[in-house]
Scaffold this active site. Structure first.
Site, PDB file in Angstrom:
ATOM      1  N   LYS A  72      43.864  49.935  41.651  1.00 60.20           N
ATOM      2  CA  LYS A  72      43.040  50.020  42.862  1.00 60.20           C
ATOM      3  C   LYS A  72      41.593  49.604  42.599  1.00 60.20           C
ATOM      4  O   LYS A  72      40.939  49.046  43.461  1.00 60.20           O
ATOM      5  CB  LYS A  72      43.057  51.456  43.390  1.00 60.20           C
ATOM      6  N   ARG A  73      41.124  49.904  41.403  1.00 61.53           N
ATOM      7  CA  ARG A  73      39.736  49.551  41.061  1.00 61.53           C
ATOM      8  C   ARG A  73      39.454  48.076  41.297  1.00 61.53           C
ATOM      9  O   ARG A  73      38.329  47.667  41.525  1.00 61.53           O
ATOM     10  CB  ARG A  73      39.483  49.811  39.572  1.00 61.53           C
TER      11      ARG A  73
END
Ligand code: GLU
Length: 484
Positions: free
Chosen positions: A245-246
């Site tokens: 997700k980062r």
């Protein structure tokens, strides 16, 4: 060949899942085999029907079609149990009545004592319950887990990506195949299902490599033919860490919303871990099907680079014919409700001209829709920096230019050549360069410092709307400058 994609419906279709599905699909289509879907929904707490829909929707959007009805893993529960009991009967598995806490305590003690025999711990604990007693407790309805009895020796396979893989069985603990509550564990359900579905090739992410020896042992104990395995390299973010997700959008749906074309996404995903063996990058779906082969799947992780995806998407947008692109742009605009509400109807001709003019400036349909705003809706503001430069630095001059433009355009035939003659003629009369006419006009027509060619803009907007915008710009400049 019978291949499958086996997503767990605990979220949307992410890039890694889509890549796995694509490689399986390419191989199935290439070989004339079957590509099946299995929804691994045994985790009742995390599986959701809307996730199933999102995953199927993502596959449909990508054009990854499947054969046969999707299989739902939870429907196979009885077979999973029967297979576990069969292994129990054959002596390939045993009942384990040890409560979880007790097992953990014993394991901690063994680890603390530096014992290398942790993998055999369950077997030792279970052996403390004599067979007759185990039968009796089973008959009395006491819950137990079924553990697989890992044999000695080693387990190996020729991985389609990584080549020879070998694990010493001594490193593998006697793993649970059926939990105390009667539900199967992942490895057991997968083997039971893959065998039942007649899967010949299992292609999945390399995070599953450590599961494979366990699964092979289960196939052998159940007397099923072992399929071929291929483990795909990890997908990395631009920083070289596992994609997460980062790194921003991971869901295939978000790229659909961004107006990425499915043909670009497919091409991009195919190159995540596979190479045609040449420098070629743009390959159609059919070309991919014709050329894909597992022996060109790379072993090392591949980097997910959104810039490359958008570059590719721009190329694919450029390849679409204008009519098709215009159709997709219309759909994108229609899905942006707020804009649709205030939109103007452009004629088909004007819409096509706009599409053509914006295509080379856009890398996605979303970007294109944003750029289309001043043509399909009103100019809601004027870019401040551009206004300072081309209007307010010399307001009197700008008003003079725009007034002249209004007069000239009022009588010119509305065609590219005549419009050009009119505006260049005006610049000559006023003794200024063409840019001194085009820039204030561009701002008046679009509110923006940059746009497609000014004559395209005029033709897209049409005479009436163009003249209205010019009049409004003149008022705006005059009131900004204050009374003379
Ligand atoms: N449901 C598993 C996953 O999403 C797939 C396992 C497999 O392909 O064998 O990782």
């Amino acid at each position: 060949m019978r291949l499958r994609f086996a997503p767990s419906p605990t979220g949307y279709l992410h890039v890694g899942g889509a890549r796995t599905a694509l490689f399986n699909w390419l191989l199935a289509r290439r070989s004339g085999g079957a590509f099946l879907l299995r929804i691994e929904d045994t985790d009742r707490n995390r599986s959701r029907p809307e996730h199933v829909e999102a995953i199927l929707g993502g596959l449909r959007w990508l054009g990854i079609d499947w054969n046969e009805e999707p299989v739902f893993q939870a429907d196979g529960l009885e077979r999973h149990r029967a297979d576990a009991l069969l292994l129990l009967e054959r002596g390939s598995a045993y009942r384990d009545f040890t409560p979880q806490e007790e097992f953990e305590r014993a394991r901690d003690a063994a680890v603390a004592a530096g014992s290398g025999a942790v993998t055999r711990l369950s077997r030792e604990l279970a052996a403390r319950v004599p067979a007759a007693e185990a039968e009796r407790r089973d008959a009395a309805g006491e819950p137990f887990a079924v553990r697989f009895r890992v044999p000695g020796g080693s387990t190996s396979w020729r991985d389609m990506v990584h080549g020879e893989k070998r694990f010493a069985n001594g490193e593998i603990e006697d793993f649970v195949i059926l939990r105390g509550d009667g539900t199967p564990t992942y490895n057991h359900a997968v083997v039971s299902d893959d065998a039942h579905m007649g899967i010949s090739h299992v292609i999945r992410g390399d995070d599953h490599i450590s599961n494979t020896p366990k699964q092979i042992l289960l196939y052998e104990a159940l007397g099923h033919e072992v399929p071929a395995f291929g483990h795909l390299p990890m997908i990395l973010g631009p920083d070289g860490k596992r994609l997460s997700k980062r790194h921003g959008a991971q869901s295939v749906g978000s790229y659909e919303e961004e107006g990425v074309l499915p043909e670009a996404m497919i091409n991009f995903l195919a190159l995540l871990g596979w190479s045609p063996g040449t420098d070629e990058e743009l390959m159609s779906r059919d070309e991919l099907v014709a050329r894909f082969a597992m022996d060109r799947v790379l072993r090392k992780g591949s980097v997910f680079d959104p810039a490359k995806l958008y570059w590719m998407n721009g190329k694919y947008m450029g390849r679409l014919d204008t009519r098709e692109l215009a159709e997709r742009l219309r759909r994108t605009l229609a899905s942006r409700t707020s804009r649709a509400e205030e939109s103007f109807e452009l004629s088909d001709d004007a819409f096509r001209r706009m599409t053509e003019a914006l295509a080379p400036r856009s890398r996605s349909l979303a970007e294109m829709a944003t750029l289309a705003a001043p043509y399909v809706g009103p100019v809601t503001s004027y870019d401040a920096k551009a206004a300072r430069k081309s209007w307010y630095r010399n307001p009197g001059g700008a008003v003079e230019v725009l007034t002249g433009v209004r007069t000239e355009l009022g009588r010119a035939a509305w065609q590219a050549e005549t419009l050009e003659q009119a505006l260049r003629g005006l610049a000559g009369d006023l003794g200024v360069g063409a840019g001194k006419v085009f820039q204030p006009l561009r701002l008046a027509l679009t509110g923006l410092p940059a746009s497609p060619g000014i004559f395209d803009v005029l033709l897209i907007l049409g005479r009436e709307r163009s003249l209205r915008r010019i009049a409004r710009a003149i008022d705006t400049i005059a009131s900004h400058a204050g009374p003379a």
